[in-house]
Design an enzyme around this catalytic site. Sequence first.
Site, short mmCIF file in Angstrom:
data_model
loop_
_atom_site.label_atom_id
_atom_site.label_comp_id
_atom_site.label_asym_id
_atom_site.label_seq_id
_atom_site.Cartn_x
_atom_site.Cartn_y
_atom_site.Cartn_z
CB CYS A 2 -13.31 6.80 -5.92
SG CYS A 2 -13.30 7.41 -4.24
NE ARG A 27 -11.22 2.57 -9.36
CZ ARG A 27 -9.93 2.58 -9.63
NH1 ARG A 27 -9.38 1.52 -10.18
NH2 ARG A 27 -9.19 3.62 -9.35
CD1 TRP A 74 -12.66 2.17 0.25
CD2 TRP A 74 -11.04 3.71 0.25
NE1 TRP A 74 -11.73 1.82 1.20
CE2 TRP A 74 -10.73 2.74 1.22
CE3 TRP A 74 -10.17 4.78 0.08
CZ2 TRP A 74 -9.59 2.79 2.00
CZ3 TRP A 74 -9.02 4.84 0.85
CH2 TRP A 74 -8.74 3.84 1.80
CG ASN A 99 -10.04 7.75 -7.94
OD1 ASN A 99 -9.81 7.69 -6.73
ND2 ASN A 99 -9.52 6.91 -8.81
N GLY A 100 -9.34 10.65 -5.98
CA GLY A 100 -8.05 11.22 -5.61
C GLY A 100 -8.20 12.10 -4.38
CD GLU A 477 -1.88 -14.26 -0.60
OE1 GLU A 477 -1.29 -13.30 -0.06
OE2 GLU A 477 -2.88 -14.12 -1.31
CE LYS A 481 -6.16 -13.16 -0.39
NZ LYS A 481 -5.12 -12.70 -1.24
CD GLU A 484 -7.58 -9.86 1.43
OE1 GLU A 484 -7.61 -8.67 1.12
OE2 GLU A 484 -6.93 -10.71 0.79
CG HIS A 500 12.98 -17.59 18.07
ND1 HIS A 500 14.08 -17.82 18.87
CD2 HIS A 500 13.09 -18.43 17.02
CE1 HIS A 500 14.83 -18.75 18.30
NE2 HIS A 500 14.25 -19.14 17.18
CE LYS A 599 -8.45 -6.99 -7.37
NZ LYS A 599 -7.98 -8.16 -6.61
#
Length: 604
Positions: A2, A27, A74, A99-100, A477, A481, A484, A500, A599
């Site tokens: 947020c 955010r 968010w 926010n929280g 990575e 990338k 996402e 394996h 983010k």
Amino acid sequence: MCGIVGYVGNKQVLPILLQGLRDLEYRGYDSAGVAVLDNGKIDRVREVGKVDKLSQKLEGKKLPGTIGVAHTRWATHGGVTEFNAHPHIVDGRMAIVHNGIIENYRELKEKIQDKNYESQTDTEVLAKWIYQNYKGDLVQAVKDALPGIRGTYGLVVMHADHPHQLVAARLGSPLAVGIGENEFYIASDVTPMLPFTKRVTFLDDGEIASINSELKIFNLRNEVISKNITEIDWDQAKAQKGGFENFMLKEIFDQKEVFEDALRGRIDMEEGTAKMGGLNLTEEEMRKVKRIMIIAEGTARHAGLIGKYAFERLANIPTEVDFSSEFRYRDPIVNKDTLVFVISQSGETADTLMAAREAKRKGGQVRGIVNVVGSTIARETGAGTYIHAGPELAVASTKAYTNMTAVLLLYALQFGRLKHTSLATGQRMLQSLLEISEKMNEILKQNEEIKKIANIYKDYKNILFIGRGVNYPVALEGALKLEEISYIHAEGLAGGALKHGPLALVSKDVPVVAILTKNQLYEKMKSSIQEVRARGARTLIIATQGDEEAKEVADEIIYLPKTMELLEPLLNTIPLQLFAYHVSVALGRDVDRPRNLAKSVTVE
Ligand code: F6R
């Protein structure tokens, strides 16, 4: 998560709030809203979706006023609906953005007289709780309300009876206050205030700010606190798209420049070592470090895995890398001989922050490797290093990863030179580091070529990435990338681990991206690639310039300049970032703001 923005001053507030929300949209972008106070009346507009939708809704509407608050959400409590969007308003008199997470919202509801709720959010409960504590003094209302709250918050309130005052409080969710000429900005990070002021102070946990004609900050014991003002040197231009389609592409291209910022002032060529100021350890103390632990999440953890190779190879120090979220819930063995690096772009990731606190509690020497100046992890660790990647706004991390890797390599070299790494090796590594940004440039010039390759792969539903040694984290990575931002299922694997189990997945429908640069594991890696080709997989190969033999195992190939093996991830990751980017664009995804992600993950 947020994003919060607030302003009080002489300017018309609405454009400031809207631009601030755009800056903070990384955010969270489930919904957005603004509230403006004018002539004793609060006007509010909220909309589900991104800030552009809110902006469209505001077209033709007049919200005059020079004080206001805004929020981009968010979702945690309650679905993504307009009713759940912030700001929340109580009785038409008080607006709040938060926010929280308020953990004891159910208990609070019992104590609140006003039982009419429009939303399903914990924030509305918080708003009513503060409002119930209001007896004419807004700061006092917040001070009286906070002891009753359990959970985390960064919050800003505005009240119709106080037309020139914002009150803010922080516990666990970041808030920065920008100090201008007779005006103040408040936001979850500094980006919204950078066009107006570079003078910023950061609220710490347990602090309350009263912002009107002056800024006063109190602690929970009601003592006034004097705070340091930080001059932020981030160039505003660096936080803009600079002619690129979106932030992610810009930030991929930024790497060649910001990489040099990570090295600046940290190289001692004569001694073949690095000069990292942030450790606060004497050389004697550094020699006594018996173990290194690296704690991070996501992309930052992948940089940490590269660090592990470097610390073990150059400095002979056993190094472990852990997910922050796992570290804090195990019984990690940490003592005074353990040096703990916590790595975070945002410096606000809740899991990483909690892990840092846990490591400190256990007696470890905790150091931050952080991008955002003044962020909570940077401040709480007290010592450590900024990676100087500049503002990273795309949700998918690119340039921060590169600069985290650079900083870890420099630390490893510094430790190595105090132990067994030779002067010649040190100097060779530094020379190679100085050549990296030019080599990055050469890779970036292949952008159009990589775009064509991405178009070949965009319709696959599953893609595997394989690498060995220092390129194993690169494979992880590359896969992260891709998945996402494109939503294609992707997995990064160690080449040797294929047989394996995961080899069973391979078929003509599951292509493999393989990192086959010329290093000591070249032949082994080639065998792994042959294994997947034998099962019909299409292969995209990342190879070293001049390696004609690599074509034998490639359907598509991207050639990269040669560098020292330990430094390869700095180059080898870049084509994978571009690959993920172009696949996602080809699929019509919102590259900068992928679904379900934000983010900075300030909740557990
Ligand atoms: C992926 C990505 C995330 C972050 C992770 C940690 O592109 O950005 O995996 O790396 O959430 O974030 P920070 O580095 O801010 O602690």
